[in-house]
Design a protein around this motif. Sequence first.
Motif, PDB file in Angstrom:
ATOM      1  N   ARG A 109     -21.169   7.329  -0.603  1.00  0.00           N
ATOM      2  CA  ARG A 109     -21.848   7.585   0.615  1.00  0.00           C
ATOM      3  C   ARG A 109     -20.913   7.127   1.814  1.00  0.00           C
ATOM      4  O   ARG A 109     -21.391   8.478   2.272  1.00  0.00           O
ATOM      5  CB  ARG A 109     -23.047   6.796   0.396  1.00  0.00           C
ATOM      6  N   ARG A 112     -19.537  10.997   2.540  1.00  0.00           N
ATOM      7  CA  ARG A 112     -19.981  11.653   2.012  1.00  0.00           C
ATOM      8  C   ARG A 112     -19.220  12.812   1.412  1.00  0.00           C
ATOM      9  O   ARG A 112     -18.791  13.785   2.120  1.00  0.00           O
ATOM     10  CB  ARG A 112     -20.001  12.098   4.109  1.00  0.00           C
ATOM     11  N   GLU A 149     -30.396  16.655  -5.108  1.00  0.00           N
ATOM     12  CA  GLU A 149     -31.523  16.094  -4.756  1.00  0.00           C
ATOM     13  C   GLU A 149     -31.300  14.659  -4.333  1.00  0.00           C
ATOM     14  O   GLU A 149     -31.769  13.702  -3.140  1.00  0.00           O
ATOM     15  CB  GLU A 149     -32.454  16.099  -5.605  1.00  0.00           C
ATOM     16  N   GLU A 151     -28.807  12.155  -3.852  1.00  0.00           N
ATOM     17  CA  GLU A 151     -28.106  12.286  -2.681  1.00  0.00           C
ATOM     18  C   GLU A 151     -28.333  13.218  -0.992  1.00  0.00           C
ATOM     19  O   GLU A 151     -27.593  12.439  -0.261  1.00  0.00           O
ATOM     20  CB  GLU A 151     -26.217  12.094  -3.290  1.00  0.00           C
ATOM     21  N   GLU A 152     -28.724  14.123  -1.361  1.00  0.00           N
ATOM     22  CA  GLU A 152     -28.638  14.438   0.239  1.00  0.00           C
ATOM     23  C   GLU A 152     -29.058  14.107   1.417  1.00  0.00           C
ATOM     24  O   GLU A 152     -28.022  14.469   1.982  1.00  0.00           O
ATOM     25  CB  GLU A 152     -29.633  15.744  -0.225  1.00  0.00           C
ATOM     26  N   PRO A 153     -29.423  12.502   1.423  1.00  0.00           N
ATOM     27  CA  PRO A 153     -29.758  12.299   2.617  1.00  0.00           C
ATOM     28  C   PRO A 153     -28.681  11.669   2.684  1.00  0.00           C
ATOM     29  O   PRO A 153     -28.372  10.702   4.052  1.00  0.00           O
ATOM     30  CB  PRO A 153     -31.098  10.924   2.143  1.00  0.00           C
ATOM     31  N   TYR A 154     -27.737  10.895   0.983  1.00  0.00           N
ATOM     32  CA  TYR A 154     -26.651  10.084   2.156  1.00  0.00           C
ATOM     33  C   TYR A 154     -25.335  11.700   2.432  1.00  0.00           C
ATOM     34  O   TYR A 154     -24.176  10.257   2.896  1.00  0.00           O
ATOM     35  CB  TYR A 154     -26.484   9.273   0.683  1.00  0.00           C
TER      36      TYR A 154
END
Length: 219
Positions: A109, A112, A149, A151-154
């Motif tokens: 994270r 990225r 899905e 980890e997309e926000p991270y």
Amino acid sequence: MGQVLVTGATGGIGTALVRALVKAGHQVTAIGRDVGRLDVPAIEADLAAPGTLAAAVGELRDVQALVHCAGISPIAAVADAGPETWERTLAVNVASAAELVRLTLPALRRSRGHVVFVNASPGMTGVPRWSAFVGSKAALRELADSLREEEEPYGVRVTTVYPAATATELLREVRTTFGRPYDPERCIRPETLAEMIVWALAAPADAYACELSVVPAPR
Ligand SMILES: NC(=O)c1ccc[n+]([C@@H]2O[C@H](COP(=O)([O-])OP(=O)(O)OC[C@H]3O[C@@H](n4cnc5c(N)ncnc54)[C@H](OP(=O)(O)O)[C@@H]3O)[C@@H](O)[C@H]2O)c1
């Protein structure tokens, strides 16, 4: 750039992958049982025992990518495959992948970063005498799709690679056991597959390949 962690680095595809990653300028760390013979830093770990991985791996910093390339392919009908076959196959092929992801997510994270799962041939499903293997790879696909899905926000990327027949010792053994011919000339070269995984890791900021089906080119 952070390090790339690679499981299965001693295998046919993994050996080529480590070479290709190093050539592309990545710092590689192998994770596996017999990694002393590799020319890159290594963490000794048995993926058949996912519960031991946290202690084996310790705290990992600066991880840019995790490539899960380790896999086993036992061939046995359901009538003959005992619990040890199922436990070992699911542990090496999928549970250890999930555990390594869990352990590396804080670092991934931060960077990225990118998780790559080496799955099975495109569309492989319902294969007699191969249920533990195809079942484990189906679970690996579900792991990838759920993780993508989550980890997309991270900002963590998740790619599944589906390689068709790739010329390794494992494939030769599998084909022999199934009584099917093995012609390495008609297979993907491990070096070619490795280059395509390196390419997937090098995607630009705005897009990446979340799935990659790799098949031999028409002859
Ligand atoms: N070759 C193909 O045609 C093909 C096609 C589609 C998908 N794939 C997938 O590609 C991946 C690599 O295949 P390959 O042909 O390169 O196979 P391989 O040469 O047999 O390599 C398998 C790797 O997994 C490692 N491994 C197995 N059990 C382990 C354990 N308990 N702990 C740690 N590491 C373990 C092996 O390490 P050791 O050296 O310690 O045994 C080896 O590095 C697999 O996931 C396979 O399912 C292969």
